[in-house]
Design a protein around this motif. Structure first.
Motif, mmCIF file in Angstrom:
data_model
loop_
_atom_site.group_PDB
_atom_site.id
_atom_site.type_symbol
_atom_site.label_atom_id
_atom_site.label_comp_id
_atom_site.label_asym_id
_atom_site.label_seq_id
_atom_site.Cartn_x
_atom_site.Cartn_y
_atom_site.Cartn_z
ATOM 1 N N LYS A 180 0.643 -1.352 -0.053
ATOM 2 C CA LYS A 180 0.017 0.400 0.144
ATOM 3 C C LYS A 180 0.831 1.189 -0.042
ATOM 4 C CE LYS A 180 -2.184 1.480 4.224
ATOM 5 N NZ LYS A 180 -2.789 1.157 5.109
ATOM 6 N N TYR A 181 1.899 1.074 0.028
ATOM 7 C CA TYR A 181 3.175 2.665 -0.367
ATOM 8 C C TYR A 181 3.498 2.853 -1.312
ATOM 9 C CZ TYR A 181 2.740 0.749 4.632
ATOM 10 O OH TYR A 181 2.259 -0.359 6.177
ATOM 11 N N ARG A 182 3.991 4.005 -1.021
ATOM 12 C CA ARG A 182 4.564 4.309 -2.805
ATOM 13 C C ARG A 182 6.349 4.474 -1.707
ATOM 14 N NH1 ARG A 182 2.077 5.203 -6.954
ATOM 15 N NH2 ARG A 182 -0.519 5.149 -6.641
ATOM 16 N N ILE A 183 7.873 3.993 -2.472
ATOM 17 C CA ILE A 183 8.911 4.109 -2.048
ATOM 18 C C ILE A 183 9.436 5.484 -0.380
ATOM 19 C CG2 ILE A 183 11.195 4.783 -2.153
ATOM 20 C CD1 ILE A 183 11.125 2.735 -5.039
ATOM 21 N N ILE A 184 8.355 6.889 -1.988
ATOM 22 C CA ILE A 184 8.863 8.029 -0.729
ATOM 23 C C ILE A 184 8.317 8.090 0.601
ATOM 24 C CG2 ILE A 184 6.784 9.458 -1.410
ATOM 25 C CD1 ILE A 184 8.665 12.203 -2.019
ATOM 26 N N ASP A 185 7.076 6.870 1.148
ATOM 27 C CA ASP A 185 6.207 6.904 2.347
ATOM 28 C C ASP A 185 7.263 6.722 3.202
ATOM 29 O OD1 ASP A 185 4.075 7.415 1.503
ATOM 30 O OD2 ASP A 185 3.312 5.445 1.525
ATOM 31 N N PHE A 186 8.855 6.351 2.729
ATOM 32 C CA PHE A 186 9.969 6.057 3.846
ATOM 33 C C PHE A 186 10.585 7.460 4.894
ATOM 34 C CE2 PHE A 186 8.360 2.225 1.551
ATOM 35 C CZ PHE A 186 7.749 1.019 3.321
ATOM 36 N N PRO A 187 10.665 8.153 3.517
ATOM 37 C CA PRO A 187 11.166 8.923 3.673
ATOM 38 C C PRO A 187 10.401 9.944 4.620
ATOM 39 C CG PRO A 187 11.920 8.966 1.612
ATOM 40 C CD PRO A 187 11.595 7.944 2.365
ATOM 41 N N LEU A 188 9.501 10.214 3.765
ATOM 42 C CA LEU A 188 8.463 11.641 4.120
ATOM 43 C C LEU A 188 8.443 10.647 6.254
ATOM 44 C CD1 LEU A 188 6.313 12.183 1.623
ATOM 45 C CD2 LEU A 188 7.892 13.691 2.912
ATOM 46 N N SER A 189 7.862 9.646 6.411
ATOM 47 C CA SER A 189 7.414 9.371 7.636
ATOM 48 C C SER A 189 8.846 9.260 8.302
ATOM 49 C CB SER A 189 6.643 8.002 7.282
ATOM 50 O OG SER A 189 5.345 7.739 6.763
ATOM 51 N N ASN A 190 9.783 8.839 8.156
ATOM 52 C CA ASN A 190 11.197 9.347 8.884
ATOM 53 C C ASN A 190 11.188 10.806 9.201
ATOM 54 O OD1 ASN A 190 11.430 6.620 8.476
ATOM 55 N ND2 ASN A 190 12.929 6.965 6.948
ATOM 56 N N CYS A 191 10.774 11.683 8.536
ATOM 57 C CA CYS A 191 10.693 12.934 8.754
ATOM 58 C C CYS A 191 10.391 13.874 9.847
ATOM 59 C CB CYS A 191 10.515 13.562 7.416
ATOM 60 S SG CYS A 191 11.713 14.052 6.193
ATOM 61 N N ILE A 192 8.815 13.282 9.817
ATOM 62 C CA ILE A 192 7.485 13.621 10.439
ATOM 63 C C ILE A 192 7.957 12.146 12.117
ATOM 64 C CG2 ILE A 192 5.949 11.937 9.863
ATOM 65 C CD1 ILE A 192 5.670 15.827 10.928
ATOM 66 N N ASN A 193 7.820 11.082 12.677
ATOM 67 C CA ASN A 193 8.394 10.540 12.744
ATOM 68 C C ASN A 193 10.231 10.968 13.883
ATOM 69 O OD1 ASN A 193 6.295 9.102 12.820
ATOM 70 N ND2 ASN A 193 7.250 7.483 11.566
ATOM 71 N N SER A 194 10.552 12.344 12.938
ATOM 72 C CA SER A 194 11.770 12.795 13.587
ATOM 73 C C SER A 194 11.686 14.034 14.271
ATOM 74 C CB SER A 194 13.024 12.719 12.667
ATOM 75 O OG SER A 194 13.113 11.602 11.963
ATOM 76 N N GLY A 195 10.718 13.975 13.492
ATOM 77 C CA GLY A 195 10.188 16.101 13.773
ATOM 78 C C GLY A 195 10.371 16.692 13.889
ATOM 79 N N VAL A 196 10.872 16.586 12.274
ATOM 80 C CA VAL A 196 11.215 17.492 11.176
ATOM 81 C C VAL A 196 9.660 17.697 10.462
ATOM 82 C CG1 VAL A 196 12.202 17.320 9.045
ATOM 83 C CG2 VAL A 196 13.127 16.389 10.950
ATOM 84 N N ASP A 197 9.449 18.961 10.782
ATOM 85 C CA ASP A 197 7.938 18.923 10.452
ATOM 86 C C ASP A 197 7.705 19.842 8.993
ATOM 87 O OD1 ASP A 197 8.674 21.709 10.734
ATOM 88 O OD2 ASP A 197 6.780 21.454 12.800
ATOM 89 N N THR A 198 9.345 20.575 7.883
ATOM 90 C CA THR A 198 9.251 21.345 6.809
ATOM 91 C C THR A 198 10.319 20.564 6.061
ATOM 92 O OG1 THR A 198 9.364 23.113 8.209
ATOM 93 C CG2 THR A 198 9.800 23.527 6.167
#
Lengths: 372, 424
Positions: free
Chosen positions: B36-54
């Motif tokens: 159900k994912y696309r490859i970009i979901d992984f870095p994007l999710s890592n960002c928000i999970n790491s507190g990077v919101d921009t």
């Protein structure tokens, strides 16, 4: 937009038993991925009703949690949006809502501060798809004061559990009785009403003055000869949840292809809060037949004729038959579950045996869970 | 005043040509992965999970799918009042308008975007890797070492080190040297293409190197910083990290998800991967079906049999059909009485009845033997495969076909049938 929406989601029914111990009927999980209120909310948003008030009372937390963000139903707007009302003590009132009309009265400012000419009032426990604009057009065409959506139930359904009504040839409601001792008609009210906003304010204020509190008995039934109250008959799928058996059947309906196609694959979609769970996983030894499986499930055993909600774990060599397993349930190895509803977050130990003998058994099992 | 301690720049403009027809109409980061994912979901999710919101997402090649998927960033909670996700395509300028000519050139062309957030640090990511990483921990490492640049690096087997950019670091993890795909590697720490720059260092380097053609981080910016004597550090990462750059590695990474307890576990609670799921309903598994060792996405309907496979959302698998060792992406439909062996079927494909994929002996592919290998059958998105067709191994099909297009109702192993460049 011409109408605002009110969803009545404050109710409980003792016939739901332990299923509504911690949740309101409008928050009952439906068809693996939804809660009952999602249907009304999605209908509102697809009907372009942009301002919706949800009136809660019984186990309000279950609703407010589900509605923690309104964006899933596309209500995150500057204009309008989703308003969730819980009863509160004010300078003028320290009552709980004593009925549906009273609940609206206590939030009358929501109606008074709107400018839309009409109000669509719906109950939060119905499972259906509807474009409320159709009812609104009909309402205007009939020059009605109130329009009540109704449906002819099949003769095997006990209509006395519903509001029963009869209409004359031009669809004006001539008689209406709430839960009669004996059903004298098979046309039942679906709990969906259209009314002019100023008319509603006037009727609700009058009710409050006379210390009357119920929308159905104190407005619809009491005014049926004074006001032009019309019925709008629907033929589409509609079902509400009032008892454990209703609830079981409502979920099992989704194992039928026509019901699934209607709700899952035909426009418009039903919206719900998105959980971002991984795809369901089937390990070696899984055997699934005629069942709905939701995301996040991990299946090692057999599942037949059942509905599994999100994040259910089924252990090795377990057998689930004709049952509803609510979200986040862990079922250990070698267990047998038949004719049951398993309450959410339950943990069924390995080697358990449950079988509903006379009807559906509800399992509330909170054993300790040991997960790797 | 706007101030973000660290912002991320996500490079998502590449084609990923080694994924063959999967990237004909979409950039590699938009390619579906894991049901159900696309490859970009992984870095994007890592960002928000790491507190990077921009997060600025740099797009160039076939961006439509990517744009539609990212939207305003709602699935990742990146729909923010200040910050959030921004799509950054190349744009026309007063002078020197150009496409993004290299990884660092793309970043250089968006200096104003970065400056508007007044960051202390900039995180450079690429949109084509599958991994979970806490960038906040990497930032802590960067700060502790008072580093100018921190490069995430992972140990690889020494014999494979020559395929990577290798960093050579001392015991304090300070980088002393680099080697790009060295014949005789002196270290096994491979750069993962993930960098944290102190903003002023990055800004200065980009300005200084702005005239360099095809400005690249690995080739130009990092060596420049190193030569200038900046403090470069290697942040060692030891988790799961997969470059899904080739069809075979893509297929393998998907297949790893169906293990009993996969090395890359999507079922962990504390580091969720978010995605834009427009399909909500549960999946329906019919009578007479069988499913083992597989994952299946929302809203799919299975009448047939599925073994060792990764099935996306809204897929239909017809009665008496057998799917083995395959990947089927969102909204594709397989008819009845088919046998699908070791195939990658892209989105919105329609396969008729009695179709056999993956029959016969392996023969090297006639047009792109290095892309279509390992016995895989690859079907491009929106293809229509007629009933009764039999398809050999190492073959590729993309387009709308009728059974008359195939001699003897078959496509033998190693054949390529790709129709149309631009889809009409």
């Amino acid at each position: 937009m011409r109408a605002i929406g009110i969803i009545l989601a404050g109710g409980n029914n003792h016939r739901m038993g332990e299923l509504t111990k911690l949740r309101a009927i409008a928050a009952m999980p439906i068809a693996g991925s939804y809660r009952s209120i999602d249907f009304a909310l999605s209908n509102m948003t697809h009907s372009h009703i942009q301002k919706v008030g949800v009136i809660t009372q019984y186990n309000a937390k279950s609703i407010t949690q589900h509605l923690s963000s309104s964006k899933w139903w596309d209500f995150g707007r500057k204009q309008g949006g989703l308003f969730v009302f819980t009863p509160s003590i004010t300078a003028n009132s320290n009552f709980w809502a004593r009925g549906t009309a009273d609940a609206i009265y206590q939030n009358l400012s929501f109606l008074k501060n709107s400018h839309e000419p009409y109000v669509v009032i719906v109950s939060g426990d119905g499972i259906y798809k509807m474009n409320y604009n159709r009812i609104l057009e009909y309402h205007i065409e009939k020059k009605a004061d109130i329009t009540v959506v109704c449906k002819d139930m099949p003769s095997d359904v006990e209509a006395e559990r519903y509001g029963v009504l009869s209409m004359n040839e031009e669809s004006r409601i001539t008689n209406f009785e709430e839960k009669p001792i004996e059903a004298w008609s098979h046309t039942v009210s679906c709990g969906i009403y259209v009314i002019r906003r100023r008319q509603l304010i006037e009727l609700i204020e009058k009710c409050a003055e006379e210390d009357r509190h119920d929308f159905v008995s104190d407005i619809l039934i009491r005014y049926r000869n004074q006001k032009r109250i019309y019925g709008y008959r629907i033929k589409d799928y509609w079902r509400n949840i009032a008892s454990k058996e209703d609830y079981f059947q409502a979920n099992m309906d989704f194992l039928k292809k026509d019901v699934r196609d209607y709700f899952f694959h035909q426009y418009p979609d039903v919206y719900s809060k998105v959980d971002d769970l991984p795809p369901a996983k089937y390990n070696v030894g899984s055997e699934v037949r005629t069942s709905l499986i939701s995301s996040g499930c991990i299946i090692n055993g057999a599942v037949h004729d059942s509905v599994l909600f999100k994040k259910v774990f089924v252990g090795n060599n377990s057998y689930i038959k004709n049952s509803i397993i609510l979200n986040d349930v862990y079922i250990g190895d070698n267990s047998h579950i038949e004719n049951c509803i398993v309450e959410s977050h339950g943990t069924i130990r390995a080697n358990s045996y449950y079988k509903g003998e006379n009807g559906i058994q509800v399992i509330v099992e909170k054993s300790d869970r040991f997960v790797l | 005043m706007i101030k973000k301690e660290m912002i991320a720049m996500l490079l998502a403009g590449g084609q990923g040509s080694r994924l063959g027809v999967l990237t004909t109409y979409m950039a590699k980061p938009a390619v579906p992965f894991g049901g159900k994912y696309r490859i970009i979901d992984f870095p994007l999710s890592n960002c928000i999970n790491s507190g990077v919101d921009t997060v600025g997402v740099l797009t160039q090649y076939q961006p439509l799918k990517l744009n539609a998927h990212i939207g305003i960033g709602t699935p990742w909670d990146l729909d923010r009042y200040i910050g959030g996700v921004s799509i950054l395509p190349p744009f026309e300028k007063n002078v020197n308008s150009e496409w993004y000519t290299g990884t660092a050139n793309a970043i250089y062309q968006n200096i104003e975007y970065m400056e508007s957030y007044n960051p202390d640090y900039v995180l450079i990511l690429s949109g084509d890797h599958i991994y979970k990483m806490d960038y906040e921990v990497m930032l802590d490492f960067h700060k502790q070492n008072d580093a100018a640049v921190t490069i995430a690096a992972m140990p690889v087997p020494m014999e494979e080190a020559k395929r990577f950019g290798i960093v050579i670091a001392n015991s304090e993890r300070k980088i002393t040297d680099f080697e790009e795909k060295p014949e005789h590697p002196r270290s096994n720490l491979a750069s993962m293409g993930i960098y944290i720059f102190s903003w002023q260092v990055l800004r200065e380097a980009l300005m200084a190197l702005s005239d360099q053609p095809s400005l690249d981080f690995g080739k130009h910016v990092i060596p420049y910083c190193h030569e200038k004597g900046e403090r470069l550090f290697a942040y060692e990462y030891n988790g799961y990290w997969k470059d899904v750059g080739t069809l075979h590695s893509y297929w393998e990474a998907n297949m790893e998800l169906i293990d009993i307890i996969p090395e890359f576990n999507l079922y962990e609670e504390y580091w969720r991967i978010f995605t834009s799921g427009e399909i909500l309903p549960p999946q329906f598994i019919a009578d007479n079906s069988a499913i083992e060792k597989s994952i299946i996405g929302e809203g799919s309907t299975v009448y047939g049999k599925v073994y060792n496979s990764v099935i996306g959302c809204g897929v239909v698998i017809g009665e008496n059909t057998i799917v083995r060792d395959s990947i089927i992406m969102n909204q594709s439909e397989i008819g009845t009485d088919c046998v699908i062996d070791k195939a990658i079927i892209a989105e919105n494909v329609s396969i008729g009845d009695r179709v056999h994929l993956g029959v016969g002996e392996e023969v090297p592919n006639e047009t792109d033997p290095s892309i279509y290998d390992c016995g895989l059958v690859t079907i491009g998105e929106h293809s229509i495969i007629p009933s009764g067709l039999s398809v050999g191994k190492n073959s590729v099909l993309s387009g709308v076909f009728q059974i008359g297009d195939f001699e003897g109702e078959q496509l033998s192993s190693g054949r390529t049938m790709v129709r149309g460049g631009d889809r009409k």
